[in-house]
Write a protein that holds these residues in place. Structure first.
Motif, PDB file in Angstrom:
ATOM      1  N   PRO A 200       0.812  -1.232   0.000  1.00 48.10           N
ATOM      2  CA  PRO A 200       0.000   0.000   0.000  1.00 48.10           C
ATOM      3  C   PRO A 200       0.838   1.270   0.000  1.00 48.10           C
ATOM      4  O   PRO A 200       0.447   2.270  -0.594  1.00 48.10           O
ATOM      5  N   LEU A 201       1.996   1.250   0.647  1.00 46.62           N
ATOM      6  CA  LEU A 201       2.839   2.443   0.647  1.00 46.62           C
ATOM      7  C   LEU A 201       3.333   2.758  -0.770  1.00 46.62           C
ATOM      8  O   LEU A 201       3.363   3.914  -1.189  1.00 46.62           O
ATOM      9  N   THR A 202       3.735   1.721  -1.492  1.00 53.92           N
ATOM     10  CA  THR A 202       4.175   1.924  -2.879  1.00 53.92           C
ATOM     11  C   THR A 202       3.033   2.472  -3.733  1.00 53.92           C
ATOM     12  O   THR A 202       3.232   3.361  -4.581  1.00 53.92           O
ATOM     13  N   SER A 203       1.825   1.958  -3.526  1.00 52.13           N
ATOM     14  CA  SER A 203       0.659   2.425  -4.283  1.00 52.13           C
ATOM     15  C   SER A 203       0.375   3.896  -3.983  1.00 52.13           C
ATOM     16  O   SER A 203       0.088   4.684  -4.890  1.00 52.13           O
ATOM     17  N   ILE A 204       0.477   4.282  -2.704  1.00 53.42           N
ATOM     18  CA  ILE A 204       0.229   5.678  -2.317  1.00 53.42           C
ATOM     19  C   ILE A 204       1.247   6.606  -2.975  1.00 53.42           C
ATOM     20  O   ILE A 204       0.897   7.649  -3.553  1.00 53.42           O
ATOM     21  N   LEU A 205       2.524   6.237  -2.897  1.00 54.14           N
ATOM     22  CA  LEU A 205       3.571   7.100  -3.440  1.00 54.14           C
ATOM     23  C   LEU A 205       3.459   7.235  -4.959  1.00 54.14           C
ATOM     24  O   LEU A 205       3.619   8.322  -5.516  1.00 54.14           O
ATOM     25  N   SER A 206       3.192   6.107  -5.641  1.00 58.03           N
ATOM     26  CA  SER A 206       3.096   6.175  -7.103  1.00 58.03           C
ATOM     27  C   SER A 206       1.894   7.009  -7.540  1.00 58.03           C
ATOM     28  O   SER A 206       1.988   7.814  -8.473  1.00 58.03           O
ATOM     29  N   SER A 207       0.751   6.830  -6.849  1.00 57.38           N
ATOM     30  CA  SER A 207      -0.444   7.606  -7.214  1.00 57.38           C
ATOM     31  C   SER A 207      -0.242   9.087  -6.924  1.00 57.38           C
ATOM     32  O   SER A 207      -0.670   9.954  -7.712  1.00 57.38           O
ATOM     33  N   ALA A 208       0.409   9.391  -5.789  1.00 51.88           N
ATOM     34  CA  ALA A 208       0.660  10.802  -5.457  1.00 51.88           C
ATOM     35  C   ALA A 208       1.552  11.454  -6.515  1.00 51.88           C
ATOM     36  O   ALA A 208       1.358  12.616  -6.882  1.00 51.88           O
ATOM     37  N   SER A 209       2.552  10.710  -7.002  1.00 58.49           N
ATOM     38  CA  SER A 209       3.438  11.251  -8.039  1.00 58.49           C
ATOM     39  C   SER A 209       2.694  11.484  -9.350  1.00 58.49           C
ATOM     40  O   SER A 209       2.901  12.487 -10.031  1.00 58.49           O
TER      41      SER A 209
END
Length: 409
Positions: A200-209
């Motif tokens: 989930p952390l990777t998903s959050i960071l990629s979506s935020a970018s």
């Protein structure tokens, strides 16, 4: 003097005096007859000052009486053995200061005279390292209890915590190999947490970018899609944290049973509605209520957590319809959750209620391995029982037996 009794080659004397450990030799009366240079540095005495002194000169004042008793036993039944391992054993320097030590005690006879040899190590640095490791372990526990913050702060805190957990776990494994308490359970926790948090952390960071790239009004659907991904990932993180916090509270005995009167039929209907978002297309929860189930007494908060865990697992591990059945018999409530999913092997069923355990055929499906453990612990608090029947490829049936509580509980 020992030298006159055992004349040694010069190089043997050099080994004795240059040894990197304190060596003290006494006679049967425990008077010091020989000591090496390292011992002089440890205790702050010169060789002349130590010779002829009783060994008690190196014992803390408040322990001299007790130490005399130990010396009497040693003189009566000499045994070569280590002393101070795992204990807070201290010695006294010339300046009256105390320092922690470990001692190995040996003995020998020469011409019917008994002699004792003490090998003394200063473990001040070792104790300091052990204390630092204990403090670091306490910091880890505090971090696990405080992972409640806003989305951006939580994301950075979790990443930092995972890095610290991985680093400190390696340090603890290297420094405390003989400490059983820091063994298997912690290793499994770190492994599971690392895997479950990263996705989930990777998903959050990629979506935020990606959101930053969509600046035009026409890009609103794409922005909305990534915002939904962030919300979903945050909800997943919150569920994981809630499970960790629940385990901690249960282990600490901080969870109390609070009986409440409620209508079971309405209660179950609300749960099914709450799980609508988890159902796959065409999947449903069919509820079967046998008889009137009003005015039952139990802790609704605990029961809700148990049933939400059971039903969400049934939906997660099954592509088909899930059945929820309830009936009363002799003041006991019986609830069954039946799925037609992947099932659980006989070997895995023996470990299902253990913390962080996951079945061999469930490794690719997200989960912490805490759900059934929490359900079992809550059921014990409620005085109930949780049973599981399962067969690979055919599905699983969870049976919950719950007694009616009294408000005196």
């Amino acid at each position: 003097m020992l030298k006159s009794l055992f004349p040694l080659p010069v190089h043997f004397e050099a080994i004795f005096h240059e040894a990197a450990i304190g060596i003290i030799v006494t006679n049967a009366s425990f008077d010091i007859i020989l000591s090496n240079e390292y011992a002089h540095r440890l205790f702050g005495y010169t060789e002349v000052e130590l010779l002829g002194q009783n060994i008690s000169i190196l014992i803390p004042n408040h322990l001299k009486g007790k130490h005399e008793g130990h010396l009497g036993k040693i003189n009566h039944s000499p045994v070569s053995r280590p002393m101070g391992l795992g204990l807070d054993l201290k010695a006294k320097r010339k300046d009256e200061s105390l320092f922690p030590i470990e001692i190995s005690l040996s003995h020998f006879k020469s011409e019917d005279q008994m002699y004792y040899i003490a090998f003394v190590s200063d473990v001040t640095l070792k104790r300091k390292v052990e204390m630092e490791l204990i403090l670091r372990n306490q910091e880890i526990n505090q971090l696990n209890e405080s992972l409640e913050a806003e989305v951006e702060a939580r994301t950075h805190a979790l990443q930092h915590t995972l890095e610290q957990l991985e680093l400190q776990t390696k340090e603890l494994e290297q420094s405390l190999q003989k400490e059983i308490e820091l063994g298997d359970l912690k290793t499994r926790f770190v492994s599971m947490a690392s895997h479950e948090f990263r996705t989930p952390l990777t998903s959050i960071l990629s979506s935020a970018s990606l959101i930053e790239k969509y600046s035009e009004s026409a890009d609103q659907p794409k922005r909305s899609q990534h915002i939904q991904r962030i919300k979903s990932s945050v909800a997943h993180l919150t569920e994981i944290l809630e499970e960790f916090l629940s385990v901690g509270k249960l282990e600490a005995g901080k969870v109390e049973v609070r009986p409440d009167t409620f209508d079971v039929t309405e209660f179950l209907a609300d749960l099914v509605t709450e799980l609508d978002g988890m159902r796959r297309p065409g999947q449903q929860i069919s509820t079967v209520i046998d008889g009137s189930l009003s005015d039952f007494v139990s802790d609704t908060s605990m029961l809700r957590k148990v049933l939400l865990n059971g039903l969400s697992n049934a939906l997660k591990f099954s592509q088909k319809e899930v059945f929820l059945k309830a009936r009363m018999h002799d003041e006991e409530l019986f609830i069954e959750i039946i799925d037609q999913g992947i099932g659980i092997s006989d070997a895995d069923q023996k470990h299902l209620f253990e913390r962080f355990f996951r079945g061999g055929n469930a490794s690719v499906i997200p989960g912490t391995g805490l759900g059934l453990h929490l359900m079992d612990r809550y059921m014990r608090l409620l005085g109930g029982e949780l049973k599981l029947r399962s067969e690979l490829g055919l599905g699983t049936t969870l049976t919950i037996t719950l007694p009616r509580l009294s408000y005196a509980n």
